[in-house]
Design a protein around this motif. Sequence first.
Motif, short mmCIF file in Angstrom:
data_model
loop_
_atom_site.label_atom_id
_atom_site.label_comp_id
_atom_site.label_asym_id
_atom_site.label_seq_id
_atom_site.Cartn_x
_atom_site.Cartn_y
_atom_site.Cartn_z
N THR A 273 -15.91 -30.98 6.65
CA THR A 273 -14.48 -31.02 6.95
C THR A 273 -14.04 -32.25 7.74
O THR A 273 -12.93 -32.74 7.53
CB THR A 273 -14.07 -29.75 7.71
OG1 THR A 273 -14.96 -29.61 8.83
CG2 THR A 273 -14.19 -28.54 6.83
N GLY B 210 -11.14 -34.67 6.22
CA GLY B 210 -9.82 -34.90 6.80
C GLY B 210 -9.48 -36.36 6.87
O GLY B 210 -8.33 -36.76 6.62
N SER C 239 2.42 -34.52 3.01
CA SER C 239 1.24 -34.59 3.87
C SER C 239 0.00 -34.18 3.08
O SER C 239 0.10 -33.39 2.13
CB SER C 239 1.41 -33.68 5.08
OG SER C 239 1.39 -32.32 4.68
N GLU D 249 -2.27 -32.16 3.94
CA GLU D 249 -2.45 -30.71 4.06
C GLU D 249 -1.61 -29.96 3.02
O GLU D 249 -2.07 -28.97 2.44
CB GLU D 249 -2.07 -30.25 5.46
CG GLU D 249 -2.99 -30.75 6.56
CD GLU D 249 -2.73 -32.20 6.93
OE1 GLU D 249 -1.69 -32.75 6.49
OE2 GLU D 249 -3.57 -32.78 7.65
N SER D 250 -0.39 -30.44 2.77
CA SER D 250 0.47 -29.79 1.77
C SER D 250 -0.10 -29.96 0.37
O SER D 250 -0.05 -29.04 -0.46
CB SER D 250 1.88 -30.37 1.84
OG SER D 250 2.47 -30.11 3.10
N THR D 251 -0.67 -31.14 0.09
CA THR D 251 -1.29 -31.36 -1.21
C THR D 251 -2.46 -30.41 -1.42
O THR D 251 -2.61 -29.80 -2.49
CB THR D 251 -1.78 -32.82 -1.34
OG1 THR D 251 -0.71 -33.71 -1.06
CG2 THR D 251 -2.31 -33.08 -2.74
N LEU D 252 -3.28 -30.27 -0.40
CA LEU D 252 -4.42 -29.35 -0.51
C LEU D 252 -3.94 -27.91 -0.66
O LEU D 252 -4.55 -27.13 -1.40
CB LEU D 252 -5.31 -29.49 0.73
CG LEU D 252 -6.58 -28.64 0.74
CD1 LEU D 252 -7.47 -28.96 -0.46
CD2 LEU D 252 -7.36 -28.87 2.04
N ARG D 253 -2.86 -27.55 0.01
CA ARG D 253 -2.32 -26.20 -0.12
C ARG D 253 -1.87 -25.93 -1.56
O ARG D 253 -2.12 -24.84 -2.11
CB ARG D 253 -1.15 -26.01 0.84
CG ARG D 253 -0.71 -24.57 1.02
CD ARG D 253 0.39 -24.45 2.06
NE ARG D 253 -0.01 -25.05 3.33
CZ ARG D 253 0.61 -26.09 3.90
NH1 ARG D 253 1.65 -26.65 3.29
NH2 ARG D 253 0.17 -26.57 5.04
N ASP E 142 -4.93 -25.32 -3.62
CA ASP E 142 -5.42 -23.95 -3.39
C ASP E 142 -4.60 -22.93 -4.17
O ASP E 142 -5.13 -21.97 -4.74
CB ASP E 142 -5.39 -23.63 -1.90
CG ASP E 142 -6.57 -24.23 -1.15
OD1 ASP E 142 -7.62 -24.43 -1.79
OD2 ASP E 142 -6.43 -24.51 0.05
#
Length: 474
Positions: free
Chosen positions: A338, A342, A446, A448-452, A455
Amino acid sequence: MASTAVEACQWTVSTLSRYAPATISVLLQVHDRLRCVAATGSWQVYATVPPKAGIVGRVYASGSGVTVARVADDPDYLPIRPDVTAEVCVPVVGPAGQPLGVLDLQWCQPVELGPWRETAERVANRLGARIVALGGPPAETRSEKMLRHAAALTAAPTEWELTTAAIYAARDVSTLSAAVLVLPGPDGPRLGRDHPRRDEHDAPPGAGSPPRAPGDLEDRVRAELVEAGPEPLGRMMSRAHRYGAGYTLGEAGNPPVEDHQPLARAGVRTLITAPVGPPDDGGVLLVADERLLRPDPTTVNLIELLAGQAWTCLDRLRTLARLRERASSDPLTGLRHTGPFGERIATATPGRTALLAIDVDGFKSVNDTYGHQAGDRVLIRLARALEAALRQGDELYRVGGDEFVAVIEVSRPDEAVRIAERLAQAARGIGRTISVGVALPRRGESPESTLRRADQALYAVKRRGRDGVQLAAA
């Protein structure tokens, strides 16, 4: 009466001290620092000062003397005793105006500084002329060289720079023309550096300019050792570790032992060998010259000390590299985890960097039915299979128990989908299935939003029955 530059400085300080109730010192440039060669009137003096540090460094760098009536007001003052109030510092220069060092006087009681400034300048000019007449400032001693090179070895940030610094130091300390560091490798002994430095001004950081370029001998030695192969190198290392350091006597007519024949073919006539590191996984430092010389025991001892320092620094670098690898890698699969993930997704390029969220289908049942060891074996096999299916430059991370993320660079979304399908096929090849969600960063989004979103696409595959690929909406 002085026969050396150091004696001239000592007589100067001693004579001035009979008339000036001051702390007096002479600092001369020796290699890359100002070194105190004579002093009086202080409980402690600075042995060396960087060329621009303190009032003495400022005077040396500028070539202009200074009178400081209140040292407490001068930010460059280097305190040598608590009661100093005033200072006069003047450059020591040769007849041609070349800077040699400084003459420094410090007082602890009221004094008329003007006459002392004039006297100090006259004495410094006489001293500079005498130093030049005696051959210039003192040369750097071998002990001082060792200290300087030890600092350079300790500061080397990479193994390549460390071996380069060690080779340079061996030539500098021994005054021989060639040095080669032989280290053990996975496929047998190897030379510690592939290409010798050819530029006299291209010395390792902190080491200064070499006294002489390595010349052709170092090239010939390397070529002969490479051609000889690992066996002679291994025997040289074994000999050094079994019997310790060795050296030639500089006498003609005495043939070398068989292990040293490659060196003799290269033209070596003088040789010092020193073991590097422990016998099991250490190497050997070879320092050579094509002249017939007789290395003195002190030189051999210094090369042994240098070899030991080089190994200590090399072992430290390798230990730090292993610790960094462990800190950034998953201990089970060897994949990055991780932390590095990141950092990587923080540099994602909108529309070009695809994130592939991967989940192992039915992994919980493997752990529940066969135990965690069986589950670990599945994860290891899957990690290898997914790595093999990715392209060169693609990156795979383990971000959870049975969760992986691949970061890939693509030109179109359908290219990312094709790679995700290839991963799914690789998983089937080892008897497992995976669900993969694919997302490409939007401009201004962001990581994080792309990874969300990736998912969410993955869970859409799960709801459809698993073992598939889903591209998130753009």
